[in-house]
Every structure is written in structure tokens, then in C-alpha cells.
Design a protein around this motif. Sequence first.
Motif, PDB file in Angstrom:
ATOM      1  N   ASP A   1      -2.426  10.583   3.682  1.00 51.11           N
ATOM      2  CA  ASP A   1      -3.855  10.756   3.821  1.00 51.11           C
ATOM      3  C   ASP A   1      -4.671   9.604   3.248  1.00 51.11           C
ATOM      4  OD1 ASP A   1      -3.384  13.251   4.967  1.00 51.11           O
ATOM      5  OD2 ASP A   1      -3.360  14.241   3.013  1.00 51.11           O
ATOM      6  N   HIS A   2      -4.160   8.991   2.204  1.00 51.32           N
ATOM      7  CA  HIS A   2      -4.959   7.994   1.507  1.00 51.32           C
ATOM      8  C   HIS A   2      -4.306   6.614   1.429  1.00 51.32           C
ATOM      9  CE1 HIS A   2      -6.123  12.003  -0.109  1.00 51.32           C
ATOM     10  NE2 HIS A   2      -7.321  11.514   0.050  1.00 51.32           N
ATOM     11  N   GLY A   3      -3.117   6.479   1.945  1.00 52.76           N
ATOM     12  CA  GLY A   3      -2.415   5.217   1.833  1.00 52.76           C
ATOM     13  C   GLY A   3      -1.848   5.029   0.447  1.00 52.76           C
ATOM     14  N   PRO A   4      -1.086   3.985   0.227  1.00 53.89           N
ATOM     15  CA  PRO A   4      -0.490   3.761  -1.095  1.00 53.89           C
ATOM     16  C   PRO A   4      -1.545   3.439  -2.126  1.00 53.89           C
ATOM     17  CG  PRO A   4      -0.167   1.862   0.325  1.00 53.89           C
ATOM     18  CD  PRO A   4      -0.742   2.935   1.192  1.00 53.89           C
ATOM     19  N   GLY A   5      -1.279   3.804  -3.390  1.00 51.19           N
ATOM     20  CA  GLY A   5      -2.194   3.501  -4.473  1.00 51.19           C
ATOM     21  C   GLY A   5      -2.170   2.020  -4.791  1.00 51.19           C
ATOM     22  N   PRO A   6      -3.017   1.582  -5.731  1.00 48.86           N
ATOM     23  CA  PRO A   6      -3.109   0.151  -6.053  1.00 48.86           C
ATOM     24  C   PRO A   6      -1.814  -0.434  -6.596  1.00 48.86           C
ATOM     25  CG  PRO A   6      -4.329   1.482  -7.643  1.00 48.86           C
ATOM     26  CD  PRO A   6      -3.978   2.382  -6.504  1.00 48.86           C
ATOM     27  N   PHE A   7      -0.967   0.408  -7.215  1.00 51.90           N
ATOM     28  CA  PHE A   7       0.309  -0.069  -7.740  1.00 51.90           C
ATOM     29  C   PHE A   7       1.485   0.387  -6.879  1.00 51.90           C
ATOM     30  CE2 PHE A   7      -2.540  -0.011 -11.419  1.00 51.90           C
ATOM     31  CZ  PHE A   7      -2.384  -1.311 -11.872  1.00 51.90           C
ATOM     32  N   ASN A   8       1.181   1.016  -5.746  1.00 49.98           N
ATOM     33  CA  ASN A   8       2.210   1.422  -4.789  1.00 49.98           C
ATOM     34  C   ASN A   8       3.307   2.285  -5.426  1.00 49.98           C
ATOM     35  OD1 ASN A   8       3.101   1.468  -2.109  1.00 49.98           O
ATOM     36  ND2 ASN A   8       4.549  -0.198  -2.458  1.00 49.98           N
ATOM     37  N   GLY A   9       2.951   3.112  -6.396  1.00 51.21           N
ATOM     38  CA  GLY A   9       3.922   3.998  -7.026  1.00 51.21           C
ATOM     39  C   GLY A   9       4.744   3.356  -8.125  1.00 51.21           C
TER      40      GLY A   9
ATOM     41  N   ALA B   1      13.654  -9.462 -17.613  1.00 56.73           N
ATOM     42  CA  ALA B   1      12.930 -10.369 -16.719  1.00 56.73           C
ATOM     43  C   ALA B   1      13.154  -9.990 -15.259  1.00 56.73           C
ATOM     44  CB  ALA B   1      13.380 -11.810 -16.968  1.00 56.73           C
ATOM     45  N   ALA B   2      14.396  -9.653 -14.919  1.00 56.72           N
ATOM     46  CA  ALA B   2      14.712  -9.253 -13.545  1.00 56.72           C
ATOM     47  C   ALA B   2      13.942  -7.990 -13.167  1.00 56.72           C
ATOM     48  CB  ALA B   2      16.213  -9.027 -13.386  1.00 56.72           C
ATOM     49  N   PHE B   3      13.887  -7.035 -14.088  1.00 63.75           N
ATOM     50  CA  PHE B   3      13.188  -5.786 -13.800  1.00 63.75           C
ATOM     51  C   PHE B   3      11.679  -6.014 -13.690  1.00 63.75           C
ATOM     52  CE2 PHE B   3      11.492  -1.534 -15.082  1.00 63.75           C
ATOM     53  CZ  PHE B   3      11.938  -0.848 -13.952  1.00 63.75           C
ATOM     54  N   SER B   4      11.133  -6.865 -14.546  1.00 65.59           N
ATOM     55  CA  SER B   4       9.700  -7.178 -14.491  1.00 65.59           C
ATOM     56  C   SER B   4       9.338  -7.782 -13.141  1.00 65.59           C
ATOM     57  CB  SER B   4       9.319  -8.145 -15.619  1.00 65.59           C
ATOM     58  OG  SER B   4       9.602  -7.590 -16.885  1.00 65.59           O
TER      59      SER B   4
ATOM     60  N   ARG C   1       7.891  -4.786  -5.897  1.00 69.40           N
ATOM     61  CA  ARG C   1       7.634  -3.439  -5.400  1.00 69.40           C
ATOM     62  C   ARG C   1       6.137  -3.192  -5.225  1.00 69.40           C
ATOM     63  NH1 ARG C   1       6.687   1.839  -5.917  1.00 69.40           N
ATOM     64  NH2 ARG C   1       8.324   3.314  -5.312  1.00 69.40           N
ATOM     65  N   THR C   2       5.357  -3.701  -6.166  1.00 73.82           N
ATOM     66  CA  THR C   2       3.923  -3.465  -6.171  1.00 73.82           C
ATOM     67  C   THR C   2       3.203  -4.198  -5.045  1.00 73.82           C
ATOM     68  OG1 THR C   2       3.981  -3.137  -8.576  1.00 73.82           O
ATOM     69  CG2 THR C   2       1.839  -3.620  -7.583  1.00 73.82           C
ATOM     70  N   ILE C   3       3.613  -5.430  -4.743  1.00 72.39           N
ATOM     71  CA  ILE C   3       2.895  -6.237  -3.750  1.00 72.39           C
ATOM     72  C   ILE C   3       3.410  -6.044  -2.335  1.00 72.39           C
ATOM     73  CG2 ILE C   3       2.405  -7.991  -5.513  1.00 72.39           C
ATOM     74  CD1 ILE C   3       4.509  -9.780  -4.147  1.00 72.39           C
ATOM     75  N   ASP C   4       4.332  -5.124  -2.140  1.00 73.52           N
ATOM     76  CA  ASP C   4       4.947  -4.908  -0.820  1.00 73.52           C
ATOM     77  C   ASP C   4       3.908  -4.810   0.289  1.00 73.52           C
ATOM     78  OD1 ASP C   4       7.208  -4.214   0.977  1.00 73.52           O
ATOM     79  OD2 ASP C   4       6.258  -2.229   0.996  1.00 73.52           O
ATOM     80  N   HIS C   5       2.888  -3.976   0.110  1.00 69.24           N
ATOM     81  CA  HIS C   5       1.863  -3.807   1.148  1.00 69.24           C
ATOM     82  C   HIS C   5       0.867  -4.953   1.155  1.00 69.24           C
ATOM     83  CE1 HIS C   5       2.555  -0.032   3.219  1.00 69.24           C
ATOM     84  NE2 HIS C   5       3.017   0.460   2.086  1.00 69.24           N
ATOM     85  N   SER C   6       0.625  -5.543   0.011  1.00 70.96           N
ATOM     86  CA  SER C   6      -0.361  -6.617  -0.079  1.00 70.96           C
ATOM     87  C   SER C   6       0.046  -7.833   0.739  1.00 70.96           C
ATOM     88  CB  SER C   6      -0.566  -7.026  -1.541  1.00 70.96           C
ATOM     89  OG  SER C   6      -1.009  -5.934  -2.311  1.00 70.96           O
ATOM     90  N   VAL C   7       1.346  -8.080   0.827  1.00 69.29           N
ATOM     91  CA  VAL C   7       1.833  -9.257   1.567  1.00 69.29           C
ATOM     92  C   VAL C   7       2.396  -8.883   2.926  1.00 69.29           C
ATOM     93  CG1 VAL C   7       2.325 -10.470  -0.588  1.00 69.29           C
ATOM     94  CG2 VAL C   7       4.142  -9.138   0.515  1.00 69.29           C
ATOM     95  N   CYS C   8       2.132  -7.653   3.355  1.00 71.73           N
ATOM     96  CA  CYS C   8       2.733  -7.162   4.596  1.00 71.73           C
ATOM     97  C   CYS C   8       2.346  -8.006   5.807  1.00 71.73           C
ATOM     98  CB  CYS C   8       2.320  -5.703   4.819  1.00 71.73           C
ATOM     99  SG  CYS C   8       3.365  -4.832   6.010  1.00 71.73           S
ATOM    100  N   ASP C   9       1.081  -8.416   5.872  1.00 73.87           N
ATOM    101  CA  ASP C   9       0.645  -9.236   7.012  1.00 73.87           C
ATOM    102  C   ASP C   9       1.275 -10.622   6.980  1.00 73.87           C
ATOM    103  OD1 ASP C   9      -0.939  -7.190   7.956  1.00 73.87           O
ATOM    104  OD2 ASP C   9      -2.748  -7.880   6.914  1.00 73.87           O
ATOM    105  N   LEU C  10       1.556 -11.102   5.766  1.00 69.68           N
ATOM    106  CA  LEU C  10       2.137 -12.437   5.614  1.00 69.68           C
ATOM    107  C   LEU C  10       3.640 -12.411   5.821  1.00 69.68           C
ATOM    108  CD1 LEU C  10       1.566 -15.400   4.813  1.00 69.68           C
ATOM    109  CD2 LEU C  10       1.988 -14.724   2.427  1.00 69.68           C
ATOM    110  N   ILE C  11       4.296 -11.371   5.255  1.00 63.75           N
ATOM    111  CA  ILE C  11       5.747 -11.217   5.379  1.00 63.75           C
ATOM    112  C   ILE C  11       6.002  -9.881   6.075  1.00 63.75           C
ATOM    113  CG2 ILE C  11       7.951 -11.155   4.143  1.00 63.75           C
ATOM    114  CD1 ILE C  11       6.514 -12.482   1.788  1.00 63.75           C
TER     115      ILE C  11
END
Length: 235
Positions: free
Chosen positions: A140-148, A182-185, A191-201
Motif C-alpha cells: 500500500d505504501h511502498g518500502p520505507g526510507p530504510f527498506n526494512g 565492515a562487511a555487514f555495515s 540492502r537500504t539503497i536497493d530501490h534508490s538505485v533501481c533505475d540506475l541498476i
Amino acid sequence: MTPLAFIDLYCERTAPGFWNEPVNAISNIGFVIAATFAWRVSQKRKGVAPDFWEISLFVLAALIGVGSFLFHTFANSYAELADVIPIWSFVALYVFVVIYRSTGEDVHRTVRIAAIALFVTGTVFWFTSDDIMTDAHSHDHGPGPFNGSLQYLPALVALIIFSLITALRHHPARRMIVFATAAFSLSLVMRTIDHSVCDLIGIGTHFLWHILNAVMVGLLLVTLVREYPPSASIR
């Protein structure tokens, strides 16, 4: 939402279907590889066979990959549980085993330290618990700002504390733990930017969350096997 509702949470998924997230699904093989590698390392220890706790962690690490594969193929609420449960089971058991072995397998000290760790991570979880079921409002609202991704903040806090403790004590495990943190960070960022870069990648970056987490899990398991072996009393 019904238990079998279709979950569309990630950039790569564009429609219902078992193979609509092929990269996200297949990238989970990294967890199986990490578990297998750690098991092979444990086999090379002289005179110390893997104990029940290590074997349980190897199995849980592999199940993280299996559960996540199911989630990115079936994409329903039941599969999401198969994804989430092994992850948090692994985190909880790993923390317990490291504390237990760090205290010389002293049960009373382990319980005290584990209680403190539970309080700290529980407090963090209290403020991020709205993110635990990441698909709750995705339709209904799309992913939140941190995508879960906030649901994993307690795990990051635990790793940071673990890194600081090993660094301050100059423990042999300190470098591996810092690399794992560092790997987890970085994986959380992916994980967070998955939707933000969707148009680019076009496929997003969620698959990198899997790959980097598999690296993190592998580092943690190898660290446990090499630097926190079981005592002679439980061999």
C-alpha cells in the motif's frame, strides 16, 4: 494481507513468479559456501572435532541461504518466516557460544553477560521493531526510507561492541571481527539503497546484501573455529 500474499519488496522483482528474482535468489548460495568452508576449516583442527554448537551454527548458516532463497522465489509470508528465523537464530546462538567460550565455559558468567547483551540489543530492537516484518505495508505504501534494514540494527550494534572488546583486549580474533563488521555495515547499505538505485541498476543491490552477509557469516564462523575452540571437556 493474507498469509500467501505476493510480496514485492525488492527492485529486481517486477511481477509474481518463482524465478522473477533470479539474482537475488541464486546469490544465497554464498551462505552454503560459507558454512561449508567453515566446516572444512574445523575439520583441520588437530585433536578438536566440531562440537554440537559449531555444527548447529554451520547448519543455521546454510539455512539462512535456503530460507532467503525461498523468500526470493515464493515471495510470500511463509517464506519470509523461513528467511527471518534462521538469521536471528544464528545471531542469538553465535553470541551465546562466543560468550560461553570466552568465559572458559563458565555458565554463570555466560548467563550474566548474555543478559546484558540481551538488554542492550533488546533496547535497540524496541526502537526498530516496526521494521521486523519488512513487507507489512509494502503493497500500500511502498518500502520505507530504510527498506526494512533497521530490523538488523541490533546485529550491527552487537558486532560493533564485539569489535571494540576484541580490539581493546588485543584478541587474536580482532581483525576478523572488524572485517566482519565492515562487511555487514556495507551489506546494510546495499540492502537500504536497493530501490534508490533501481533505475540506475536494473536488478538493484539486494544481491550484494546476500554476498556480503555470506562473507560476514564465513568470517564469524572461521573466527569461532580458530580463535574460540571448544574446551577439552566437551570434545
